[in-house]
Design an enzyme around this catalytic site. Structure first.
Site, PDB file in Angstrom:
ATOM      1  N   GLU A  20       0.819  -1.215   0.000  1.00  0.00           N
ATOM      2  CA  GLU A  20       0.000   0.000   0.000  1.00  0.00           C
ATOM      3  C   GLU A  20       0.853   1.267   0.000  1.00  0.00           C
ATOM      4  O   GLU A  20       0.394   2.345   0.381  1.00  0.00           O
ATOM      5  CB  GLU A  20      -0.931  -0.013   1.206  1.00  0.00           C
ATOM      6  CG  GLU A  20      -1.897  -1.187   1.199  1.00  0.00           C
ATOM      7  CD  GLU A  20      -2.691  -1.293   2.493  1.00  0.00           C
ATOM      8  OE1 GLU A  20      -3.459  -0.361   2.780  1.00  0.00           O
ATOM      9  OE2 GLU A  20      -2.533  -2.288   3.207  1.00  0.00           O
ATOM     10  N   SER A 146      -6.776  -1.846   2.246  1.00  0.00           N
ATOM     11  CA  SER A 146      -7.044  -1.145   0.993  1.00  0.00           C
ATOM     12  C   SER A 146      -7.569  -2.061  -0.109  1.00  0.00           C
ATOM     13  O   SER A 146      -7.380  -1.804  -1.289  1.00  0.00           O
ATOM     14  CB  SER A 146      -5.778  -0.421   0.490  1.00  0.00           C
ATOM     15  OG  SER A 146      -5.432   0.607   1.364  1.00  0.00           O
ATOM     16  N   TYR A 217      -9.416   3.988  -4.876  1.00  0.00           N
ATOM     17  CA  TYR A 217      -8.439   5.065  -4.990  1.00  0.00           C
ATOM     18  C   TYR A 217      -8.353   5.750  -6.348  1.00  0.00           C
ATOM     19  O   TYR A 217      -7.800   6.852  -6.437  1.00  0.00           O
ATOM     20  CB  TYR A 217      -7.051   4.545  -4.589  1.00  0.00           C
ATOM     21  CG  TYR A 217      -7.021   4.120  -3.143  1.00  0.00           C
ATOM     22  CD1 TYR A 217      -7.131   5.058  -2.124  1.00  0.00           C
ATOM     23  CD2 TYR A 217      -6.919   2.780  -2.779  1.00  0.00           C
ATOM     24  CE1 TYR A 217      -7.123   4.675  -0.785  1.00  0.00           C
ATOM     25  CE2 TYR A 217      -6.915   2.386  -1.446  1.00  0.00           C
ATOM     26  CZ  TYR A 217      -7.015   3.347  -0.467  1.00  0.00           C
ATOM     27  OH  TYR A 217      -7.018   2.954   0.853  1.00  0.00           O
ATOM     28  N   ARG A 256     -11.784   3.721  10.855  1.00  0.00           N
ATOM     29  CA  ARG A 256     -12.909   3.610   9.926  1.00  0.00           C
ATOM     30  C   ARG A 256     -13.407   2.172   9.943  1.00  0.00           C
ATOM     31  O   ARG A 256     -12.620   1.235   9.790  1.00  0.00           O
ATOM     32  CB  ARG A 256     -12.497   3.977   8.503  1.00  0.00           C
ATOM     33  CG  ARG A 256     -13.689   4.147   7.549  1.00  0.00           C
ATOM     34  CD  ARG A 256     -13.284   4.104   6.087  1.00  0.00           C
ATOM     35  NE  ARG A 256     -12.889   2.767   5.679  1.00  0.00           N
ATOM     36  CZ  ARG A 256     -11.711   2.463   5.150  1.00  0.00           C
ATOM     37  NH1 ARG A 256     -10.792   3.378   4.959  1.00  0.00           N
ATOM     38  NH2 ARG A 256     -11.428   1.210   4.808  1.00  0.00           N
ATOM     39  N   ASP A 258     -15.964  -0.696   8.287  1.00  0.00           N
ATOM     40  CA  ASP A 258     -16.638  -1.020   7.027  1.00  0.00           C
ATOM     41  C   ASP A 258     -17.703  -2.081   7.248  1.00  0.00           C
ATOM     42  O   ASP A 258     -17.489  -3.049   7.996  1.00  0.00           O
ATOM     43  CB  ASP A 258     -15.616  -1.524   6.003  1.00  0.00           C
ATOM     44  CG  ASP A 258     -14.558  -0.479   5.673  1.00  0.00           C
ATOM     45  OD1 ASP A 258     -14.851   0.720   5.817  1.00  0.00           O
ATOM     46  OD2 ASP A 258     -13.446  -0.868   5.266  1.00  0.00           O
ATOM     47  N   GLU A 272     -14.665  -5.020   8.654  1.00  0.00           N
ATOM     48  CA  GLU A 272     -13.351  -4.835   9.274  1.00  0.00           C
ATOM     49  C   GLU A 272     -13.206  -3.421   9.800  1.00  0.00           C
ATOM     50  O   GLU A 272     -13.949  -2.511   9.421  1.00  0.00           O
ATOM     51  CB  GLU A 272     -12.227  -5.140   8.291  1.00  0.00           C
ATOM     52  CG  GLU A 272     -12.166  -4.222   7.081  1.00  0.00           C
ATOM     53  CD  GLU A 272     -11.063  -4.634   6.118  1.00  0.00           C
ATOM     54  OE1 GLU A 272     -10.624  -5.791   6.151  1.00  0.00           O
ATOM     55  OE2 GLU A 272     -10.633  -3.769   5.336  1.00  0.00           O
ATOM     56  N   ASN A 274     -10.362  -0.328  10.199  1.00  0.00           N
ATOM     57  CA  ASN A 274      -9.101   0.169   9.664  1.00  0.00           C
ATOM     58  C   ASN A 274      -8.531   1.170  10.664  1.00  0.00           C
ATOM     59  O   ASN A 274      -9.126   2.223  10.902  1.00  0.00           O
ATOM     60  CB  ASN A 274      -9.354   0.842   8.309  1.00  0.00           C
ATOM     61  CG  ASN A 274      -8.087   1.166   7.556  1.00  0.00           C
ATOM     62  OD1 ASN A 274      -7.105   1.603   8.154  1.00  0.00           O
ATOM     63  ND2 ASN A 274      -8.104   0.974   6.256  1.00  0.00           N
ATOM     64  N   GLY A 278      -7.179   5.837   4.996  1.00  0.00           N
ATOM     65  CA  GLY A 278      -6.556   6.720   4.016  1.00  0.00           C
ATOM     66  C   GLY A 278      -6.931   8.181   4.210  1.00  0.00           C
ATOM     67  O   GLY A 278      -8.021   8.514   4.674  1.00  0.00           O
TER      68      GLY A 278
END
Length: 311
Positions: A20, A146, A217, A256, A258, A272, A274, A278
């Site tokens: 990443e 990611s 992205y 974050r 999800d 999950e 994070n 990002g």
């Protein structure tokens, strides 16, 4: 009492050694520019295996960790920073390592009352030979972020989405989870002094197929509906489940979470957490913060100030 940002020397870790790296370079540039614009002295550090030596020589007041993936997000860099006694953004060693391991983090979250998907870890060669769970299902690395290495196996397809697992570089144990139809949701949480606070929810629709790395992205890779249009009870539950996950994992700073929401079955499932989401131009966290009245510079300042607070 935190020191003014203008009085601080902030080292921003970016790049790094993981798959990443490119995302981290983008996140790190944005964060470093935002910190610098607010008067702080900023040193940008492309984190290599000599990170400890570099930081020991720099002696920054605080580190903004904009790394993603292995070495930067999995507890390794955090361990270096703990050893050096330098305050840093985001979660600590244990929470970072735990969140990076999808199998173990699911076990912790399930025990805390968070609804997680079924499935489990399987040998990658076994997955290539047969369907280990009924399709459709998702194949993903157990310890990457990611959406790196994520594949969707649909009904009627062969077991392995070659060249996926034949050239697999993410370990022999692979996470396989049932595919949950419906909406892809994301929730930002700020770990404030009074407890974790979920900001809002984004509904993410990829413009082409599955929500993979490119959809996350690439400019125009996905459409973000903010705030997500959901039944009130689902909206509230996603916020509370995100805060619960943040607490259960022992996270701090920004996270974050999800989810997938099946609007036909009314099922909300946590995917999950994070611990270092990002901060790129297409990232969800700064977008949600802006929606809640906190622009990019303010968000980055909050993260530095949070890291600088005595614990």
């Amino acid at each position: 009492m935190t020191r003014p940002l203008a009085d601080l020397h902030v080292a921003v870790l970016l790049g790094g050694l993981s798959s990443e790296r490119e995302v981290s370079l983008s996140s790190g540039k944005g964060c470093a520019d935002a910190i610098e614009a607010q008067g702080a002295r900023v040193t940008r550090v492309d984190a290599g295996r000599d990170l400890g030596q570099v930081l020991a020589a720099l002696k920054p007041d605080v580190v903004f960790n904009a790394l993603h993936g292995h070495y930067g997000e999995d507890g390794c860099a955090q361990g270096v920073l703990e050893t050096l006694g330098i305050p840093y953004t985001h979660s600590g060693v244990l929470a970072s390592a735990l969140a990076m391991d999808k199998s173990r983090s699911k076990a912790v979250l399930k025990a805390a009352g968070v609804v997680v998907p079924g499935g489990g870890l399987f040998d990658r060669f076994e997955i290539a030979r047969r369907h280990v769970i009924p399709p459709p299902y998702v194949i993903k690395p157990n310890a990457e972020g990611s959406s790196v290495g994520v594949y969707l196996v649909r009904e009627g397809e062969a077991p392995c989405p070659a060249p996926g697992l034949t050239d697999w570089t993410y370990g022999d144990q692979v996470m396989v989870e049932p595919f949950i139809a419906g909406k892809e949701l994301a929730v930002t949480v700020l770990g404030e002094a009074t407890g974790p606070r979920a900001l809002t929810i984004t509904d993410i629709t990829p413009t082409k197929g599955f929500y993979d790395y490119e959809a996350k992205y690439a400019p125009g890779g996905s459409i973000h509906v903010l705030p997500a249009v959901l039944p009130p009870h689902v909206f509230e539950r996603a916020l509370r489940q995100s805060e619960l996950a943040h607490t259960a994992m022992g996270c701090r700073g920004v996270t974050r979470s999800d989810f997938r929401y099946d609007d036909i079955k009314d099922d909300l499932v946590f995917l999950e957490i994070n611990t270092q989401p990002g901060m790129t131009p297409t990232s969800l966290v700064p977008e949600q913060a802006a929606h809640c009245g906190m622009d990019y510079k303010s968000l980055v300042r909050w993260m530095v100030e949070d890291a600088s607070c005595p614990r």
